[in-house]
Write a protein that holds these residues in place. Structure first.
Motif, PDB file in Angstrom:
ATOM      1  N   TRP A 255       0.820  -1.214   0.000  1.00  0.00           N
ATOM      2  CA  TRP A 255       0.000   0.000   0.000  1.00  0.00           C
ATOM      3  C   TRP A 255       0.854   1.264   0.000  1.00  0.00           C
ATOM      4  O   TRP A 255       0.438   2.314  -0.525  1.00  0.00           O
ATOM      5  N   ALA A 256       2.097   1.172   0.601  1.00  0.00           N
ATOM      6  CA  ALA A 256       2.953   2.369   0.646  1.00  0.00           C
ATOM      7  C   ALA A 256       3.384   2.772  -0.762  1.00  0.00           C
ATOM      8  O   ALA A 256       3.379   3.955  -1.134  1.00  0.00           O
ATOM      9  N   TRP A 257       3.767   1.761  -1.579  1.00  0.00           N
ATOM     10  CA  TRP A 257       4.166   2.069  -2.951  1.00  0.00           C
ATOM     11  C   TRP A 257       2.976   2.586  -3.761  1.00  0.00           C
ATOM     12  O   TRP A 257       3.100   3.514  -4.568  1.00  0.00           O
ATOM     13  N   ILE A 258       1.808   1.963  -3.533  1.00  0.00           N
ATOM     14  CA  ILE A 258       0.614   2.407  -4.256  1.00  0.00           C
ATOM     15  C   ILE A 258       0.255   3.840  -3.877  1.00  0.00           C
ATOM     16  O   ILE A 258      -0.103   4.672  -4.719  1.00  0.00           O
ATOM     17  N   SER A 259       0.363   4.137  -2.580  1.00  0.00           N
ATOM     18  CA  SER A 259       0.050   5.494  -2.117  1.00  0.00           C
ATOM     19  C   SER A 259       0.994   6.512  -2.736  1.00  0.00           C
ATOM     20  O   SER A 259       0.577   7.594  -3.167  1.00  0.00           O
ATOM     21  N   GLY A 260       2.318   6.156  -2.780  1.00  0.00           N
ATOM     22  CA  GLY A 260       3.272   7.084  -3.375  1.00  0.00           C
ATOM     23  C   GLY A 260       2.997   7.327  -4.843  1.00  0.00           C
ATOM     24  O   GLY A 260       3.026   8.470  -5.328  1.00  0.00           O
ATOM     25  N   THR A 323      -4.245  16.636  -2.142  1.00  0.00           N
ATOM     26  CA  THR A 323      -4.418  15.206  -1.873  1.00  0.00           C
ATOM     27  C   THR A 323      -3.190  14.418  -2.290  1.00  0.00           C
ATOM     28  O   THR A 323      -2.775  13.472  -1.612  1.00  0.00           O
ATOM     29  N   GLY A 324      -2.586  14.800  -3.410  1.00  0.00           N
ATOM     30  CA  GLY A 324      -1.374  14.119  -3.858  1.00  0.00           C
ATOM     31  C   GLY A 324      -0.240  14.244  -2.866  1.00  0.00           C
ATOM     32  O   GLY A 324       0.492  13.285  -2.604  1.00  0.00           O
ATOM     33  N   LEU A 325      -0.080  15.425  -2.270  1.00  0.00           N
ATOM     34  CA  LEU A 325       0.984  15.631  -1.281  1.00  0.00           C
ATOM     35  C   LEU A 325       0.747  14.763  -0.044  1.00  0.00           C
ATOM     36  O   LEU A 325       1.676  14.177   0.524  1.00  0.00           O
ATOM     37  N   ALA A 331       2.987   7.509   2.046  1.00  0.00           N
ATOM     38  CA  ALA A 331       3.933   6.523   1.528  1.00  0.00           C
ATOM     39  C   ALA A 331       5.246   6.574   2.309  1.00  0.00           C
ATOM     40  O   ALA A 331       5.846   5.539   2.620  1.00  0.00           O
ATOM     41  N   VAL A 332       5.681   7.787   2.635  1.00  0.00           N
ATOM     42  CA  VAL A 332       6.907   7.933   3.440  1.00  0.00           C
ATOM     43  C   VAL A 332       6.751   7.218   4.777  1.00  0.00           C
ATOM     44  O   VAL A 332       7.639   6.478   5.222  1.00  0.00           O
ATOM     45  N   TYR A 333       5.610   7.408   5.403  1.00  0.00           N
ATOM     46  CA  TYR A 333       5.352   6.776   6.699  1.00  0.00           C
ATOM     47  C   TYR A 333       5.388   5.249   6.580  1.00  0.00           C
ATOM     48  O   TYR A 333       5.999   4.556   7.385  1.00  0.00           O
TER      49      TYR A 333
END
Length: 365
Positions: A255-260, A323-325, A331-333
């Motif tokens: 999910w982190a990669w998808i979020s980024g 929203t993108g930011l 994703a960083v988290y």
């Protein structure tokens, strides 16, 4: 004035979007995860700065007719001496300070002498649009005649390029000289300048194809491309985490990669809406003008549609950008939290305002 429609277009109002603060608590995290997190954090700042720069361009451009006239005269004197290299850029500077049909026609002639026939053809058409604002009926008709003669003379000389992709797969992208072409442009004879051009087509799971071609004046050429499935397109779909990764905490969650990726995509989409917003503003400026007692538009011009498009696009630009930011911050988290050694403690504070945007990131890395 009685036959003109009235509109209530106005400059963009003040807008400030508050974005939640993302705090990354210090904990034991992997060193490699920390490096990736720093990369994502830097990317968030870069996206915010890009959005801020784009927002600044949405502001009303400064006009200086006096300086524009001085630059026009200087350019005319240089061009009359045969010094296009020094004179033509001054015409462009004059146009930026005060757009006018006569300046645009001189720029078209510069492009024609450079051999950029399609560019000159477009500049003559642009001059016809600007000529609507020319004062004096006789002057306006004279400039219209000059522009139309320029267009007529260039029509048979401008090369045209037709790009065809056989069996176009989903997600295909076609670039002409590095610029993406919409799907509707494929198969159509599009004017281009004489000389070398590069066409590149690509699609997910397919081998990209690049073609170089050189066009002469008056030539119409068709370039056919075929995208073939990549030999190893479906290889190595998803490998299980290694034991080393499991020992460190199981690897970075998907999910982190998808979020980024989603955050970057949203930021890109927001810039697209801003470009469309600027297009609507340009159309309003070309067809409407301030007069005593209000703002009036040319008969037959649908000012309400462009005005609504301007307001809608700016709202989408701000909303999607913010929203993108936030998505990049999430994703960083996720990346940092998945490691096994001490992670950086950081605070990411993105912000967007009418004159710009940015992100404040502080903490220990």
């Amino acid at each position: 004035m009685a036959d003109m429609a009235e509109t209530t277009t106005s400059p963009l109002g003040k807008c400030l979007v508050a974005v939640p603060i993302l705090r990354l608590a210090g904990a034991r995290r992997g060193a490699s995860r920390a490096r990736v997190a720093r990369a994502f954090a830097g990317l968030a700042s870069a996206v915010a700065v890009a959005l801020g720069g784009a927002a600044a361009h949405a502001q009303e451009p400064a006009r200086d007719p006096v300086a524009a006239e001085a630059l026009f005269k200087a350019a005319r004197a240089l061009v009359d001496k045969g010094d296009d290299a020094a004179g033509c850029p001054k015409f462009e500077a004059s146009l930026a300070l005060n757009p006018s049909a006569s300046t645009q026609i001189n720029i078209a002639r510069c492009r024609e002498r450079e051999g950029k026939l399609a560019t000159a053809w477009h500049d003559y058409h642009r001059a016809l649009v600007l000529n609507r604002e020319t004062a004096g009926e006789q002057r306006r008709r004279s400039l219209e005649e000059v522009a139309n003669k320029g267009i007529a003379a260039l029509e048979p000389r401008v090369p045209k390029l037709v790009i065809v992709v056989k069996g176009a797969p989903a997600g295909m992208e076609v670039l002409r000289d590095g610029t993406a072409l919409p799907a509707a442009a494929l198969g159509e004879p599009l004017p281009v300048d004489p000389g070398p051009h590069e066409i590149r087509a690509s699609a997910p799971g397919h081998e990209a194809e690049t073609r170089a071609i050189t066009l002469a004046e008056g030539e119409t050429t068709t370039v056919e491309l075929t995208l073939r499935p990549a030999a190893a397109a479906a290889a190595s779909a998803a490998t299980p985490p290694t034991r080393a990764n499991e020992a460190r905490g199981g690897g970075t969650p998907t999910w982190a990669w998808i979020s980024g990726a989603a955050g970057i995509a949203l930021a890109g989409a927001s810039v697209g809406f801003l470009i469309d917003d600027l297009s609507a503003i340009s159309a309003l400026r070309e067809n409407c003008r301030d007069v005593a007692g209000g703002t009036y538009c040319d008969p037959g011009y649908d000012f309400a549609a462009d005005n609504a498009r301007k307001n809608r696009d700016f709202g989408l630009f701000v909303g999607l950008g913010a929203t993108g930011l936030v998505a990049v911050g999430a994703a960083v988290y996720g990346i940092v939290r998945s490691g096994g050694e001490e992670a950086p403690a950081a605070v990411a504070l993105p912000w967007i305002a009418p004159s710009g945007a940015g992100a404040s990131i502080s903490g220990s890395f």
